[in-house]
Design a protein around this motif. Sequence first.
Motif, PDB file in Angstrom:
ATOM      1  N   LEU A  75       0.971  -1.009  -0.073  1.00 23.51           N
ATOM      2  CA  LEU A  75      -0.029  -0.054   0.028  1.00 23.51           C
ATOM      3  C   LEU A  75       0.883   1.152  -0.152  1.00 23.51           C
ATOM      4  O   LEU A  75       1.795   1.349   0.887  1.00 23.51           O
ATOM      5  N   VAL A  76       0.497   2.210  -0.809  1.00 22.77           N
ATOM      6  CA  VAL A  76       1.279   3.496  -1.215  1.00 22.77           C
ATOM      7  C   VAL A  76       0.616   4.551  -1.334  1.00 22.77           C
ATOM      8  O   VAL A  76      -0.584   4.260  -1.854  1.00 22.77           O
ATOM      9  N   GLN A  77       0.714   5.741  -1.049  1.00 23.38           N
ATOM     10  CA  GLN A  77      -0.090   7.106  -1.372  1.00 23.38           C
ATOM     11  C   GLN A  77       0.393   7.349  -2.556  1.00 23.38           C
ATOM     12  O   GLN A  77       1.437   7.059  -2.971  1.00 23.38           O
ATOM     13  N   ALA A  78      -0.687   8.049  -3.165  1.00 23.64           N
ATOM     14  CA  ALA A  78      -0.744   8.642  -4.560  1.00 23.64           C
ATOM     15  C   ALA A  78       0.686   9.490  -4.488  1.00 23.64           C
ATOM     16  O   ALA A  78       0.743  10.350  -3.523  1.00 23.64           O
ATOM     17  N   GLY A  79       1.575   9.458  -5.562  1.00 27.69           N
ATOM     18  CA  GLY A  79       2.674  10.239  -5.681  1.00 27.69           C
ATOM     19  C   GLY A  79       3.971   9.267  -5.251  1.00 27.69           C
ATOM     20  O   GLY A  79       5.014   9.777  -5.331  1.00 27.69           O
ATOM     21  N   GLY A  80       3.758   8.414  -4.532  1.00 25.42           N
ATOM     22  CA  GLY A  80       4.744   7.604  -3.855  1.00 25.42           C
ATOM     23  C   GLY A  80       5.357   6.629  -5.050  1.00 25.42           C
ATOM     24  O   GLY A  80       4.984   6.656  -6.264  1.00 25.42           O
TER      25      GLY A  80
END
Length: 124
Positions: free
Chosen positions: A11-16
């Motif tokens: 799981l990663v945040q947008a932009g990551g």
Amino acid sequence: QVQLSESGGGLVQAGGSLRVTCVASVRTFSKYVMGWFRQAPGKEREFVAAITWSGGTTYYADSVKGRFTISRDNAKNTVYLQMNSLKPEDTAVYYCAAVETIGNQRSATRYDYWGQGTQVTVSS
């Protein structure tokens, strides 16, 4: 026979960024063209990227060009997909695939061997 095993999803945040890895259990990894595909819920499996035997040529889907990089290390029987500037629409199960011959590398039907996939989720 080629066995492929993906890892590195999460799981990663947008932009990551995230890097997924595929390790092949095969005697001569350099004989195989390697590809990455992805499949989101309710959608067909789609091409992401491919790389030729020595890594000299790479192919990318338009949707990931400039953000994703495919690479391979034949000494480690490994292919990588570095994913930067991730977007929620990149959320999918990512699969690596292998085939000995070059052709339409964007077509999933060309590949003979597949891994079990690794989940990548990008939150907004």
